[in-house]
Design a protein around this motif. Structure first.
Motif, PDB file in Angstrom:
ATOM      1  N   TRP A 194       4.384   4.912 -13.353  1.00  0.00           N
ATOM      2  CA  TRP A 194       4.312   3.981 -12.225  1.00  0.00           C
ATOM      3  C   TRP A 194       4.843   2.593 -12.554  1.00  0.00           C
ATOM      4  O   TRP A 194       5.287   1.862 -11.672  1.00  0.00           O
TER       5      TRP A 194
ATOM      6  N   GLN B 176       0.572   8.709 -14.202  1.00  0.00           N
ATOM      7  CA  GLN B 176       0.414   7.288 -13.906  1.00  0.00           C
ATOM      8  C   GLN B 176       1.249   6.410 -14.829  1.00  0.00           C
ATOM      9  O   GLN B 176       1.629   5.301 -14.454  1.00  0.00           O
TER      10      GLN B 176
ATOM     11  N   LEU C 180       4.045   9.062  -5.323  1.00  0.00           N
ATOM     12  CA  LEU C 180       4.283   8.563  -6.678  1.00  0.00           C
ATOM     13  C   LEU C 180       4.228   9.706  -7.688  1.00  0.00           C
ATOM     14  O   LEU C 180       3.682  10.769  -7.396  1.00  0.00           O
TER      15      LEU C 180
ATOM     16  N   TYR D 141      -8.745   5.164  -4.185  1.00  0.00           N
ATOM     17  CA  TYR D 141      -7.614   4.248  -4.366  1.00  0.00           C
ATOM     18  C   TYR D 141      -7.662   3.576  -5.721  1.00  0.00           C
ATOM     19  O   TYR D 141      -8.718   3.434  -6.341  1.00  0.00           O
TER      20      TYR D 141
ATOM     21  N   TYR E 215       0.855  -1.186   0.000  1.00  0.00           N
ATOM     22  CA  TYR E 215       0.000   0.000   0.000  1.00  0.00           C
ATOM     23  C   TYR E 215       0.889   1.234   0.000  1.00  0.00           C
ATOM     24  O   TYR E 215       1.808   1.357   0.833  1.00  0.00           O
ATOM     25  N   LEU E 216       0.628   2.137  -0.952  1.00  0.00           N
ATOM     26  CA  LEU E 216       1.427   3.347  -1.130  1.00  0.00           C
ATOM     27  C   LEU E 216       0.538   4.574  -1.062  1.00  0.00           C
ATOM     28  O   LEU E 216      -0.627   4.537  -1.479  1.00  0.00           O
ATOM     29  N   HIS E 217       1.110   5.667  -0.571  1.00  0.00           N
ATOM     30  CA  HIS E 217       0.406   6.952  -0.560  1.00  0.00           C
ATOM     31  C   HIS E 217       0.513   7.572  -1.950  1.00  0.00           C
ATOM     32  O   HIS E 217       1.599   7.627  -2.535  1.00  0.00           O
ATOM     33  N   ARG E 218      -0.603   8.022  -2.462  1.00  0.00           N
ATOM     34  CA  ARG E 218      -0.639   8.579  -3.818  1.00  0.00           C
ATOM     35  C   ARG E 218       0.353   9.720  -4.007  1.00  0.00           C
ATOM     36  O   ARG E 218       0.964   9.852  -5.080  1.00  0.00           O
TER      37      ARG E 218
ATOM     38  N   CYS F  83      -1.775  -1.320  -3.927  1.00  0.00           N
ATOM     39  CA  CYS F  83      -2.872  -0.360  -3.801  1.00  0.00           C
ATOM     40  C   CYS F  83      -2.283   1.028  -3.593  1.00  0.00           C
ATOM     41  O   CYS F  83      -1.410   1.218  -2.743  1.00  0.00           O
ATOM     42  N   VAL F  84      -2.750   1.974  -4.384  1.00  0.00           N
ATOM     43  CA  VAL F  84      -2.313   3.368  -4.273  1.00  0.00           C
ATOM     44  C   VAL F  84      -3.484   4.164  -3.702  1.00  0.00           C
ATOM     45  O   VAL F  84      -4.566   4.199  -4.298  1.00  0.00           O
TER      46      VAL F  84
END
Length: 401
Positions: free
Chosen positions: A54, A51, A47, A105, A41-44, A87-88
């Motif tokens: 990514w 997109q 990034l 997300y 799980y990453l914080h938007r 999951c972002v």
């Protein structure tokens, strides 16, 4: 709960970290179990805004591609589709926030042997931990807390443009409590806190319709086997292709395939993939997208161990591989299909005699039984699909890509 950790490794690695580009390497991340899946799980905000940039990040995190061994030992993946997920998560946009959404997300299915980075669908298992992660990462605050100390976090999934609620217990200090011995899920050892996953208005997640072709059963022509196959093409939480064990077992060694026979897999897998792609075309979806739609083989309970507690039996595939449990969005879609008159699932449940008139559909999969509920409005449309999951925090720290 989130703070930057000291970067391990050599002094040279430390210099690279300090002089790294805007997208950090390593990235701050959480490694969480949700249901029968695990993922990063990453914080938007951590990034790139584009997109398209990514892809190398997610491939690096998971250790893909690994064409020779398929084990993803250079990353966090585990060599199976249920362990190769990202999951972002970020705060809700103004439009969604005005409608009561707390977070948004994006789910990402990462290939194992190849460089696939697939955004075509959602993951029900990992969706169950979106609310927990959002609170841990201070993306939102617990704004809906009932008298029992249960909170609900409302999320918007960008893959399917659908709203999903997750409800789970909180500690007095407002932290998600995951270790209460409340329930257990098939495929995971031990009891944990109950997480209720509620897909609001789940129909038409990708196609805009519960039955994309308008029919509960379609006939798909299969060139490789020179015959037609009946399939129910249903789009709820995620699009799915459902086929009948009784029909396919007439000319495919399904029992040996379920038992892991390599010879049977060589015969069965190509046919199932052809059916899946034909179903995708009929639904107006991209047949080359491996993650969606998924395909599952349905059968009646035969009276063996565990069958007495089931309304329907499912063997599902994920990314072309027979799943050891059932992808949760497919399980939810099956629960909806079982309540949709005329589908293959509806016919099986109708004649199973165990729970055909109940609110819950009991689905037997290779890992055990899962109960799925679907609520319908007076006009017959699906209001929501619910399932109980559990989850666990495995790690919070930094991940290299």
């Amino acid at each position: 709960m989130f703070r930057r950790l000291a970067n391990p490794g050599t002094a040279q690695a430390g210099k690279r970290f300090l002089s790294s580009p805007p997208t950090q390497n390593p990235l701050q991340a959480s490694f969480l179990r949700g249901g029968t899946s695990k993922g990063i799980y990453l914080h938007r905000s951590h990034l790139p805004s584009n997109q398209a940039e990514w892809t190398p990040i997610f491939l690096g995190i998971m250790g893909s591609p690994d064409p020779t061994y398929g084990r993803q030992l250079n990353g966090m993946g585990g060599g199976v589709s249920s362990l190769s997920k990202v999951c972002v998560v970020g705060p809700a946009s103004g439009k969604h926030r005005a409608n009561g959404v707390d977070v948004e997300y994006t789910f990402v299915q990462v290939g194992i042997r190849d460089s696939t980075v697939d955004y075509s669908g959602n993951c029900g298992n990992l969706s169950s931990m979106i609310g927990v992660y959002a609170l841990d990462a201070a993306i939102c605050k617990p704004s809906r807390v009932d008298s029992n100390g249960q909170t609900t976090v409302r999320s918007f999934n960008t893959n399917t443009s659908k709203i999903i609620d997750t409800s789970f217990p909180l500690s007095p200090s407002g932290v998600a409590t995951l270790d209460r011995p409340q329930t257990e899920v098939a495929g995971v050892h031990g009891k944990a806190s109950q997480i209720v996953l509620d897909f609001v208005d789940p129909s038409g997640a990708r196609t805009g319709k519960l039955l994309p072709t308008g029919s509960p059963v379609n006939t798909l022509d299969m060139a490789s086997i020179g015959r037609a196959v009946k399939a129910s093409l249903v789009d709820a939480t995620n699009p799915s292709v459902f086929v009948s064990y009784d029909e396919l077992s007439e000319y495919l060694p399904l029992d040996a395939y379920f038992q892991g026979s390599q010879a049977a897999e060589e015969k069965v897998a190509p046919v199932l993939e052809e059916i899946r792609q034909a179903g995708a075309k009929a639904m107006g979806l991209d047949p080359s997208a491996k993650a969606q739609p998924k395909i599952a083989i349905l059968s009646r309970p035969k009276g063996g161990p565990g069958d007495s507690n089931a309304d329907i039996v499912v063997h599902a595939l994920s990314m072309g591989v027979l799943h050891k449990a059932v992808p949760m969005t497919l399980g939810l879609c099956l629960g909806v299909a079982a309540k949709t008159e005329g589908t293959l699932a509806w016919d099986i449940v109708k004649h199973s005699g165990s729970n055909s008139s109940g609110d819950l559909v009991r689905i037997l999969h290779p890992g055990g039984v899962v109960e799925v509920g679907a609520e319908h409005r007076a006009d017959g449309t699906v209001a929501s699909a619910k399932v109980v999951r559990t989850g666990r925090r495995l790690m919070v720290g930094s991940v290299y890509w």
